[in-house]
Design a protein around this motif. Structure first.
Motif, PDB file in Angstrom:
ATOM      1  N   MET A 130       5.694  -4.116   1.433  1.00 18.25           N
ATOM      2  CA  MET A 130       4.761  -3.016   1.649  1.00 18.25           C
ATOM      3  C   MET A 130       3.597  -3.147   0.680  1.00 18.25           C
ATOM      4  O   MET A 130       3.767  -3.493  -0.468  1.00 18.25           O
ATOM      5  N   THR A 131       2.414  -2.843   1.177  1.00 15.49           N
ATOM      6  CA  THR A 131       1.226  -2.810   0.352  1.00 15.49           C
ATOM      7  C   THR A 131       0.844  -1.339   0.186  1.00 15.49           C
ATOM      8  O   THR A 131       0.617  -0.629   1.169  1.00 15.49           O
ATOM      9  N   ALA A 132       0.780  -0.870  -1.046  1.00 15.39           N
ATOM     10  CA  ALA A 132       0.614   0.556  -1.342  1.00 15.39           C
ATOM     11  C   ALA A 132      -0.652   1.166  -0.746  1.00 15.39           C
ATOM     12  O   ALA A 132      -0.652   2.338  -0.365  1.00 15.39           O
ATOM     13  N   ASP A 133      -1.731   0.398  -0.652  1.00 12.72           N
ATOM     14  CA  ASP A 133      -2.993   0.958  -0.150  1.00 12.72           C
ATOM     15  C   ASP A 133      -3.199   0.719   1.350  1.00 12.72           C
ATOM     16  O   ASP A 133      -4.263   1.004   1.884  1.00 12.72           O
ATOM     17  N   CYS A 134      -2.165   0.241   2.047  1.00 15.85           N
ATOM     18  CA  CYS A 134      -2.277  -0.061   3.475  1.00 15.85           C
ATOM     19  C   CYS A 134      -1.810   1.131   4.307  1.00 15.85           C
ATOM     20  O   CYS A 134      -0.678   1.603   4.169  1.00 15.85           O
ATOM     21  N   LEU A 135      -2.696   1.617   5.165  1.00 15.72           N
ATOM     22  CA  LEU A 135      -2.398   2.747   6.036  1.00 15.72           C
ATOM     23  C   LEU A 135      -1.134   2.511   6.862  1.00 15.72           C
ATOM     24  O   LEU A 135      -0.260   3.380   6.943  1.00 15.72           O
ATOM     25  N   PHE A 136      -1.017   1.337   7.476  1.00 20.32           N
ATOM     26  CA  PHE A 136       0.125   1.076   8.346  1.00 20.32           C
ATOM     27  C   PHE A 136       1.414   0.894   7.550  1.00 20.32           C
ATOM     28  O   PHE A 136       2.481   1.279   8.022  1.00 20.32           O
ATOM     29  N   CYS A 137       1.339   0.334   6.361  1.00 25.50           N
ATOM     30  CA  CYS A 137       2.531   0.252   5.510  1.00 25.50           C
ATOM     31  C   CYS A 137       3.026   1.649   5.156  1.00 25.50           C
ATOM     32  O   CYS A 137       4.235   1.899   5.115  1.00 25.50           O
ATOM     33  N   ARG A 138       2.089   2.553   4.935  1.00 25.45           N
ATOM     34  CA  ARG A 138       2.461   3.942   4.623  1.00 25.45           C
ATOM     35  C   ARG A 138       3.093   4.623   5.828  1.00 25.45           C
ATOM     36  O   ARG A 138       4.002   5.437   5.684  1.00 25.45           O
ATOM     37  N   LEU A 139       2.635   4.300   7.040  1.00 23.39           N
ATOM     38  CA  LEU A 139       3.269   4.824   8.249  1.00 23.39           C
ATOM     39  C   LEU A 139       4.702   4.312   8.373  1.00 23.39           C
ATOM     40  O   LEU A 139       5.626   5.080   8.652  1.00 23.39           O
ATOM     41  N   VAL A 140       4.876   3.028   8.151  1.00 17.73           N
ATOM     42  CA  VAL A 140       6.211   2.414   8.227  1.00 17.73           C
ATOM     43  C   VAL A 140       7.149   3.059   7.207  1.00 17.73           C
ATOM     44  O   VAL A 140       8.305   3.344   7.505  1.00 17.73           O
ATOM     45  N   ALA A 141       6.637   3.335   6.015  1.00 19.34           N
ATOM     46  CA  ALA A 141       7.448   3.927   4.945  1.00 19.34           C
ATOM     47  C   ALA A 141       7.742   5.412   5.181  1.00 19.34           C
ATOM     48  O   ALA A 141       8.525   6.010   4.449  1.00 19.34           O
ATOM     49  N   GLY A 142       7.115   5.996   6.193  1.00 15.20           N
ATOM     50  CA  GLY A 142       7.328   7.417   6.475  1.00 15.20           C
ATOM     51  C   GLY A 142       6.496   8.344   5.613  1.00 15.20           C
ATOM     52  O   GLY A 142       6.705   9.560   5.611  1.00 15.20           O
ATOM     53  N   GLU A 143       5.531   7.791   4.877  1.00 11.32           N
ATOM     54  CA  GLU A 143       4.665   8.604   4.018  1.00 11.32           C
ATOM     55  C   GLU A 143       3.591   9.341   4.819  1.00 11.32           C
ATOM     56  O   GLU A 143       3.045  10.327   4.346  1.00 11.32           O
ATOM     57  N   LEU A 144       3.283   8.831   6.002  1.00 12.57           N
ATOM     58  CA  LEU A 144       2.295   9.441   6.895  1.00 12.57           C
ATOM     59  C   LEU A 144       2.939   9.623   8.258  1.00 12.57           C
ATOM     60  O   LEU A 144       3.779   8.816   8.671  1.00 12.57           O
ATOM     61  N   PRO A 145       2.536  10.666   8.988  1.00 16.79           N
ATOM     62  CA  PRO A 145       3.136  10.896  10.306  1.00 16.79           C
ATOM     63  C   PRO A 145       2.578   9.946  11.360  1.00 16.79           C
ATOM     64  O   PRO A 145       1.437   9.477  11.256  1.00 16.79           O
TER      65      PRO A 145
END
Length: 115
Positions: free
Chosen positions: A1-16
């Motif tokens: 995961m790359t912390a500043d990547c929008l799609f990585c954040r989606l995968v991690a469940g941080e964004l809906p």
């Protein structure tokens, strides 16, 4: 995961995300800025900058992304009328999120050339 990547954040469940289909390696969801009546994105859960980087690192994953895109098109009901798959690779191709993603577009007649 790359912390500043929008799609990585989606995968991690941080964004809906409005998820359509998910496997162990691919997430498919509705695009938040649709360009067609049906506009989905299929992304590998692992971060790769673009389709070229993914194919070089894991060619089999490309097949998994394509299979997930087709499954999502089927679930969305556009598999019989037709759909378009698009990978934008690099800034000149209008890639704006640098995490490889496959656009699944359908629900209307597509024109050619596309751009």
């Amino acid at each position: 995961m790359t912390a500043d990547c929008l799609f990585c954040r989606l995968v991690a469940g941080e964004l809906p995300a409005r998820v359509v289909h998910e496997t162990d390696s691919v997430l498919t969801f509705h695009d938040i800025d649709p360009k067609a009546p049906t506009h989905l994105l299929a992304i590998p859960k692992r971060h790769y900058r673009d389709v070229g980087a993914m194919v070089e690192a894991d060619p089999g994953l490309a097949g998994e992304v394509l299979a997930a895109a087709h499954t999502a098109a089927t679930l969305a009901g556009i598999h019989t009328s037709g759909y378009r798959l698009v990978f934008n690779t690099g800034a000149d191709a209008s890639q704006t999120v640098f995490h490889v993603h496959c656009h699944v577009l359908g629900g209307r007649r597509m024109t050619w050339p596309p751009g």
